[in-house]
Design an enzyme around this catalytic site. Structure first.
Site, PDB file in Angstrom:
ATOM      1  N   ARG A 146       0.805  -1.088  -0.074  1.00 41.37           N
ATOM      2  CA  ARG A 146      -0.197   0.109   0.256  1.00 41.37           C
ATOM      3  C   ARG A 146       0.582   1.158  -0.042  1.00 41.37           C
ATOM      4  O   ARG A 146       0.433   2.136  -0.352  1.00 41.37           O
ATOM      5  CB  ARG A 146      -0.867   0.165   1.257  1.00 41.37           C
ATOM      6  CG  ARG A 146      -2.065   0.989   1.081  1.00 41.37           C
ATOM      7  CD  ARG A 146      -2.979   0.909   2.063  1.00 41.37           C
ATOM      8  NE  ARG A 146      -2.674   1.003   3.437  1.00 41.37           N
ATOM      9  CZ  ARG A 146      -2.473   0.251   4.463  1.00 41.37           C
ATOM     10  NH1 ARG A 146      -2.953  -0.961   4.274  1.00 41.37           N
ATOM     11  NH2 ARG A 146      -2.066   0.361   5.597  1.00 41.37           N
ATOM     12  N   TYR A 188     -12.178  23.360  -8.462  1.00 39.63           N
ATOM     13  CA  TYR A 188     -12.890  22.208  -8.941  1.00 39.63           C
ATOM     14  C   TYR A 188     -14.061  21.521  -8.088  1.00 39.63           C
ATOM     15  O   TYR A 188     -13.745  21.618  -6.913  1.00 39.63           O
ATOM     16  CB  TYR A 188     -11.711  21.133  -9.201  1.00 39.63           C
ATOM     17  CG  TYR A 188     -12.261  19.673  -9.655  1.00 39.63           C
ATOM     18  CD1 TYR A 188     -12.848  19.556 -10.881  1.00 39.63           C
ATOM     19  CD2 TYR A 188     -11.724  18.623  -8.729  1.00 39.63           C
ATOM     20  CE1 TYR A 188     -13.043  18.222 -11.221  1.00 39.63           C
ATOM     21  CE2 TYR A 188     -12.224  17.190  -9.025  1.00 39.63           C
ATOM     22  CZ  TYR A 188     -12.812  17.147 -10.351  1.00 39.63           C
ATOM     23  OH  TYR A 188     -13.218  15.801 -10.712  1.00 39.63           O
ATOM     24  N   ASP A 205      -3.595  23.318  -6.557  1.00 45.53           N
ATOM     25  CA  ASP A 205      -4.002  22.388  -7.669  1.00 45.53           C
ATOM     26  C   ASP A 205      -3.358  22.816  -8.748  1.00 45.53           C
ATOM     27  O   ASP A 205      -3.674  23.748  -9.504  1.00 45.53           O
ATOM     28  CB  ASP A 205      -5.821  22.271  -7.688  1.00 45.53           C
ATOM     29  CG  ASP A 205      -5.954  21.056  -8.559  1.00 45.53           C
ATOM     30  OD1 ASP A 205      -5.155  20.840  -9.404  1.00 45.53           O
ATOM     31  OD2 ASP A 205      -7.087  20.517  -8.372  1.00 45.53           O
ATOM     32  N   LYS A 207      -4.908  13.462 -15.736  1.00 48.09           N
ATOM     33  CA  LYS A 207      -5.051  14.384 -16.937  1.00 48.09           C
ATOM     34  C   LYS A 207      -3.714  14.251 -17.829  1.00 48.09           C
ATOM     35  O   LYS A 207      -3.479  13.249 -18.623  1.00 48.09           O
ATOM     36  CB  LYS A 207      -5.290  15.821 -16.683  1.00 48.09           C
ATOM     37  CG  LYS A 207      -6.270  16.051 -15.612  1.00 48.09           C
ATOM     38  CD  LYS A 207      -7.473  15.455 -15.848  1.00 48.09           C
ATOM     39  CE  LYS A 207      -8.509  15.638 -14.720  1.00 48.09           C
ATOM     40  NZ  LYS A 207      -9.650  14.979 -14.608  1.00 48.09           N
TER      41      LYS A 207
HETATM   42  C1  LIG Z   1      -8.410  20.752 -11.680  1.00 53.13           C
HETATM   43  C2  LIG Z   1      -8.817  19.531 -11.349  1.00 53.13           C
HETATM   44  N1  LIG Z   1      -8.233  18.950 -10.068  1.00 53.13           N
HETATM   45  C3  LIG Z   1      -8.425  17.624  -9.684  1.00 53.13           C
HETATM   46  C4  LIG Z   1      -9.352  16.753 -10.415  1.00 53.13           C
HETATM   47  C5  LIG Z   1      -9.681  15.598  -9.811  1.00 53.13           C
HETATM   48  O1  LIG Z   1      -8.848  14.253 -10.522  1.00 53.13           O
HETATM   49  P1  LIG Z   1      -9.404  12.863 -10.734  1.00 53.13           P
HETATM   50  O2  LIG Z   1     -10.488  12.862 -11.458  1.00 53.13           O
HETATM   51  O3  LIG Z   1      -8.099  12.130 -11.024  1.00 53.13           O
HETATM   52  O4  LIG Z   1      -9.875  12.621  -9.427  1.00 53.13           O
HETATM   53  C6  LIG Z   1      -9.569  17.289 -11.752  1.00 53.13           C
HETATM   54  C7  LIG Z   1     -10.501  16.270 -12.521  1.00 53.13           C
HETATM   55  O5  LIG Z   1     -11.379  16.673 -13.370  1.00 53.13           O
HETATM   56  C8  LIG Z   1      -9.563  18.457 -11.902  1.00 53.13           C
HETATM   57  O6  LIG Z   1     -10.040  19.018 -13.328  1.00 53.13           O
END
Ligand SMILES: Cc1ncc(COP(=O)(O)O)c(C=O)c1O
Length: 386
Positions: A52, A105, A177, A202
């Site tokens: 893990r 987000y 982020d 992404k």
């Molecule tokens: C800016 C941003 N942060 C975090 C995330 C979350 O990522 P995940 O879909 O891998 O949980 C996303 C997903 O679209 C995002 O656009």
């Protein structure tokens, strides 16, 4: 070493694996210790300990991402959202106050308003354009300022250095982020950020075939954050870590193409009579352009635009018939996406005034001329159905 080179070498050492170019996929739950003493001395976070906490494949990926971001160390987890939530839980405790950008987000907001509120952690949403004015919102119990720049739905660029200066002067940490720019086009730690989170789902994955997140931080915070993240986080699977490492090797060239095609389409859309506004920080005239130019090293393929308030069925005629643009959540893969969005539903500090129909485009790796032809046909359907 420049980033285009670093992505090709970070996290791999062929001499340790009989010359094989890529790290192996180590799948593991149990890790065997040769002696009682070795077992007693082993610790999570110090070498390979238990599945893990990661296998050598995980460590290779973590090392590569930490180097690219300019942080001390990274922890890889099962999704971008896991990176965000586990980091928040690692840093905050009951009674703390969190300052959260209003452009965040939406699922991050859901976590703040749900789990964090339940744990007695108060959240105040702030105007993403606040800059050094964040000082006025900081209280004695404010532990963290969370930023996302640009916002992944509305594309406001935040003044990260000004926020960092104000927050640090008052003993607050700053998290960011960094998914939109990826570690190649924004360097969070060079701008004073303490903790960076990103969805590897992404651009790092880049092929729409994995879920992954990274929490990267400074040396000072590393052990505390790593421990907290590991207490709650789901591990990323070794096969996914391998795919992410594979994605990383081409990140620099893919991003160059996302950037160039993204700008080309943004400019093309700006000239369309159906479009009221384009929100792309790398476009001169965009409200975030000056900050973007000062702080970022490039732009990715994700941006927003607003079309005139056409009837719903006209927009559906446009979007349903597109051949190259798909409709789906996420972004950062090789394929283009176009979705209608509703930013007004996820704002509380700075109400979003809808003057048309907001959309979000992710420009993939296709030939931009083909994408433009697809959109041209889409606008023709929109106008015919209006
Ligand atoms: C800016 C941003 N942060 C975090 C995330 C979350 O990522 P995940 O879909 O891998 O949980 C996303 C997903 O679209 C995002 O656009």
């Amino acid at each position: 070493m420049r980033d285009a080179t670093l992505v090709t070498v970070a996290g791999r050492d062929p001499s340790r694996q009989q010359g094989v170019v890529n790290p192996a996929v180590y799948r593991a739950s149990t890790i065997l210790f040769p002696t009682v003493e070795a077992m007693e001395q082993a610790r999570p976070g110090k070498g390979i300990y238990y599945g893990r906490y990661g296998t050598p494949t995980t460590m290779a990926l973590q090392d590569a991402v930490a180097r690219l971001e300019g942080g001390h160390a990274s922890v890889v987890v099962g999704s971008g959202k896991t990176a965000i939530t586990s980091m928040l839980l690692a840093v905050l405790r009951s009674g703390d106050h969190l300052l959260m950008t209003d452009s965040v987000y939406a699922p991050t907001r859901v976590f703040c308003d749900g789990t964090l509120a339940r744990l007695g952690i108060e959240v105040t949403y702030y105007d993403p354009g606040i800059g050094g004015g964040i000082a006025e919102l900081i209280r004695p119990e404010t532990r963290l300022v969370f930023t996302e720049s640009p916002g992944s739905l509305t594309f406001e660029v935040q003044d990260i250095p000004a926020i960092v200066e104000s927050a640090h002067a008052r003993g607050c940490l700053v998290a960011m982020d960094n998914t939109w720019a990826s570690p190649l086009y924004f360097k969070p730690f060079a701008h004073g950020v303490d903790i960076s989170v990103q969805a590897g789902t992404k651009y790092i994955g880049g092929h729409s075939d994995l879920m992954m997140g990274f929490v990267t931080c400074t040396e000072e915070l590393h052990e505390r954050v790593r421990k907290g993240v590991h207490e709650v986080a789901t591990a990323a699977a070794p096969d996914d870590c391998y795919l992410a490492l594979r994605g990383l090797r081409t990140l620099a060239v893919r991003l160059e193409r996302h950037q160039a095609s993204g700008l080309r389409l943004a400019e093309w859309l700006k000239a369309r009579s159906e479009v009221l506004e384009v929100r792309h920080p790398a476009l001169p005239g965009d409200p975030g352009h000056t900050l973007w130019k000062r702080d970022f090293l490039g732009s990715s393929g994700l941006f927003g635009f607003v079309v005139k308030p056409y009837a719903k069925q006209a927009v559906a005629a446009m979007l349903d018939g597109l051949e190259l643009f798909g409709m789906g959540w996420s972004w950062g893969g090789y394929e283009s996406l176009l979705i209608p969005t509703r930013p007004e539903t996820c704002r509380t500090a700075t109400p979003w005034h809808v003057n048309g129909l907001p959309m979000r485009m992710h420009v993939g790796l296709e030939d931009p001329d083909d994408l433009i032809a697809d959109l041209e046909a889409g606008f023709a359907r929109l106008n015919a159905a209006a």
